[in-house]
Enzyme design. Sequence first.
Site, PDB file in Angstrom:
ATOM      1  N   LYS A 292       0.839  -1.207   0.000  1.00 25.97           N
ATOM      2  CA  LYS A 292       0.000   0.000   0.000  1.00 25.97           C
ATOM      3  C   LYS A 292       0.868   1.249   0.000  1.00 25.97           C
ATOM      4  CE  LYS A 292      -3.843   2.391   0.156  1.00 25.97           C
ATOM      5  NZ  LYS A 292      -4.853   2.509   1.200  1.00 25.97           N
TER       6      LYS A 292
ATOM      7  N   LYS B 101      -1.862  11.849   4.489  1.00 21.01           N
ATOM      8  CA  LYS B 101      -1.657  10.974   5.662  1.00 21.01           C
ATOM      9  C   LYS B 101      -0.921   9.696   5.250  1.00 21.01           C
ATOM     10  CE  LYS B 101      -3.501   7.145   7.367  1.00 21.01           C
ATOM     11  NZ  LYS B 101      -4.397   6.092   6.930  1.00 21.01           N
TER      12      LYS B 101
END
Lengths: 287, 287
Positions: free
Chosen positions: A171, A239
């Site tokens: 990811k 983030k």
Amino acid sequence: MTSLAFIGPGIMGRPMALNLMGGGHDMHVYARRAEAAEPLVAAGARAWGSPAEAAAQAEVIFSCVSDTPDVEEVLLGAQGVVHGARPGSVVVDMSTISPSATREMAARLAGQGIEMLDAPVSGGEQGAVSGTLSIMVGGKAEALARVRPLLDLMGRNIVHVGDNGAGQVAKACNQIVVAQTLVGVAEALQLARREGVDAARVREALLGGFAGSKILEVHGQRMLDENYTPGFKARLHTKDLGIALAEAESLGLDVTAVRAAADLIRRVAEEIDGELDHSAVFRLLGE
Amino acid sequence: MTSLAFIGPGIMGRPMALNLMGGGHDMHVYARRAEAAEPLVAAGARAWGSPAEAAAQAEVIFSCVSDTPDVEEVLLGAQGVVHGARPGSVVVDMSTISPSATREMAARLAGQGIEMLDAPVSGGEQGAVSGTLSIMVGGKAEALARVRPLLDLMGRNIVHVGDNGAGQVAKACNQIVVAQTLVGVAEALQLARREGVDAARVREALLGGFAGSKILEVHGQRMLDENYTPGFKARLHTKDLGIALAEAESLGLDVTAVRAAADLIRRVAEEIDGELDHSAVFRLLGE
């Protein structure tokens, strides 16, 4: 029928949990804000007052919360999953968080006889609703085999990347590649526009060659349309890039280039609007 | 049959000129180093001692040289094309050079009744040999219509981007997108490797989603194989990025992100080997 728990039914988690329930499974839910669980309760789920209580009812426990400290709290905190889950249960964390923190949590849970899989997703709210998420999985193959029928209810492209943390690594890699590609496309189309050249023609000319990408196709078109409805919010990409950059730096990787791209996406969130799709970096570069 | 001139039969230009000759056209060639013209002469071309002399024989004059000053020299220098070409002829510059310099040269040639098209290519030596280049064209539609059958002998994807310079703008955009995407892929696969995760699995997991690109597919595999046979040399990408960055900066575009990516590709050329494929940025990041 399997008894499931879902910790964190937010924008992503709620439709994911509903898709799990659509498979005919018994659902136990914990939400920090009780009203977030209501749509699931209305669909037949039972709400509990802590992650530990929800986990105690379940064979497989899903978590989908915001960031590394949130996962640490719901899994290992005073009222966390670890204090309720039975030995032999499986925790599937679908949040996007730190790979190294994931490995530590998996080791802590393994000490209690609880398997953990990291299974972050891509595909956004739309993919969560339609059950077409891509799911990048880290952890033991046997644990994945047990939960794969459940993941199939939420996603389409489910890849076992490696051991605990490997899903989060994939990811992080995804967010790095997307950031760099997105910023490259924004710079290029902005250059075309400033040159007085039709940026739509440039996009077309580039699509068939080595500059071709899903981002040029989808986000390039969003830029031309100046349509910044998310999609993927600049705030959330920022983030995720924070996690990826911290991880890469801790391993001594030169991150100057991706940091420059991440800075532009952060500036979209800070100077324009963090709720916009990250392709609004085109607008930032146009100012 | 059309009488053609070709200025600059180098690694790219030689196979391009041979493909033009394959269409049955009469070819007049000028090479700074006479031996570079030999394969064309062997195939039936006639060599001349200056760009002006070659151009005087031709209806359509192709140039394919290294950089902006080289094009200025062969087109407008003391023995340049402008001093030989007939009014009504068309100059097709297939070099990758500055868009703004291109516009100035086109205006100079137009003053002599000579049309100019900028027609930079992508697809590399392999595309030049196989006649499958992508060609990005700037200039008048009528001039392109005249030479399109000739471009069809060299390329497959021929896009009219806009007025003079627009082809070079598209090429600059192409090199920006490729640089950013390439560096993003290199960082991501290097992060995976440093994490002890199978980078090939990460590449696979990413290919189907928003991180998917031609670069991830082709150059990602080159990185995994550590096969840096060009392809596209780091030295040449660095030169093209110099043009793109200068152009973008002159228009006030924030180039911090692409400059960071370009710096890494330049370091491949300076610290490893400029003759390697630019995907060797993966090796640089591994050091």
